[in-house]
Design an enzyme around this catalytic site. Structure first.
Site, mmCIF file in Angstrom:
data_model
loop_
_atom_site.group_PDB
_atom_site.id
_atom_site.type_symbol
_atom_site.label_atom_id
_atom_site.label_comp_id
_atom_site.label_asym_id
_atom_site.label_seq_id
_atom_site.Cartn_x
_atom_site.Cartn_y
_atom_site.Cartn_z
ATOM 1 N N ASP A 1 0.823 -1.198 0.000
ATOM 2 C CA ASP A 1 0.000 0.000 0.000
ATOM 3 C C ASP A 1 0.860 1.252 0.000
ATOM 4 O OD1 ASP A 1 -2.359 1.429 0.025
ATOM 5 O OD2 ASP A 1 -2.679 1.238 2.181
ATOM 6 N N HIS B 1 3.159 3.257 -8.801
ATOM 7 C CA HIS B 1 2.952 1.836 -9.088
ATOM 8 C C HIS B 1 4.169 1.230 -9.772
ATOM 9 C CE1 HIS B 1 -1.082 2.165 -7.687
ATOM 10 N NE2 HIS B 1 -1.494 2.940 -8.684
ATOM 11 N N LEU C 1 11.056 -20.756 -3.476
ATOM 12 C CA LEU C 1 10.033 -19.829 -2.988
ATOM 13 C C LEU C 1 8.826 -19.815 -3.912
ATOM 14 C CD1 LEU C 1 9.180 -17.350 -1.135
ATOM 15 C CD2 LEU C 1 10.272 -15.927 -2.874
#
Length: 254
Positions: free
Chosen positions: A34, A51, A145
């Site tokens: 965020d 972004h 991962l």
């Protein structure tokens, strides 16, 4: 020219904070990324610039998690509510997965990272979906991962769909009411097959879940920071891990 984001890790600062121990690393870390727009606004930049800078934080944190031995990293990339944003911003957000994966997919494969996506693909533009599906396909055999993107994801919709599936199975005689338990619900969620998050991180100073993994976060440890996502570094990630390691998880017991 598009700058490669994966590459070498950022040079650590002099005040780099290492985790307190490698014996208690959370298996699954979830992050609500965020603050991209506010980060850009504070610099007099358009929201889309935030972004784009946020992609670099995705790279940093993915590499940091991989180095520490985190097994699953779930990133809240786009919610079912984010379609309410201005069309130009949504269109840009829908281009980011394609750009990120186009640049970084080879490195993800090389680093044995497995890409997954959880969310509702029906609304996604074809170029977005194709890029994600190709990354999922090319990394399906990787055993390191798991990088899980929550894309067009909403927890309430997820739970409603799971309940509908259970209701259909009961109606069709595939299961009985007595068979309905937590495992039955969990296995029908979009995270089926993944462990619940041990640690939730949210950046930008907001202290809420925003319709993110409401069922799965029931007993997760939570860590909030005022740092905007584009500014989130490996050191911040280590700080969150250290705080997790200081806590005692009791799951309702003593």
């Amino acid at each position: 020219m598009i700058k490669r984001l994966w590459g070498k890790p950022d040079k650590p600062s002099k005040q780099s904070a290492e985790p307190a121990s490698t014996d208690n690393i959370p298996q699954h870390v979830a992050i609500i990324m965020d603050g991209n727009g506010r980060w850009a606004k504070n610099r007099g930049l358009p929201r889309v610039a935030g972004h784009h800078s946020g992609m670099k934080a995705v790279k940093r944190v993915t590499m940091a998690a991989d180095r520490l031995g985190v097994k699953y990293l779930t990133l809240y990339a786009f919610s079912t509510e984010n379609w309410k944003r201005p069309k130009a911003e949504v269109d840009y957000l829908m281009k980011l997965p394609q750009e990120f994966l186009e640049i970084e997919l080879a490195e993800l494969v090389q680093n044995n990272v497995q890409v997954r996506m959880m969310g509702y693909s029906q609304q996604l533009p074809s170029h977005t979906l194709q890029a994600v599906e190709e990354a999922v396909r090319q990394t399906a055999g990787n055993t390191g991962l798991v990088l899980n993107f929550a894309l067009n994801y909403g927890s309430r919709m997820e739970m409603l769909e799971a309940v509908k599936q259970i209701a259909d199975e009961v109606r069709n005689g595939q299961m009985s009411v007595e068979d309905i338990d937590e495992n039955a619900m969990s296995s029908r969620l979009l995270t089926g097959g993944l462990p619940d998050p041990d640690l939730l991180i949210r950046t930008s100073g907001e202290i809420r879940l925003s319709n993110f993994m409401l069922w799965q976060l029931a007993y997760s440890e939570m860590w909030f920071t005022d740092v905007y996502w584009p500014e989130f570094t490996e050191e911040h990630f280590h700080e969150a891990i250290k705080e997790y390691q200081r806590r005692a998880r009791r799951y309702g017991g003593l």
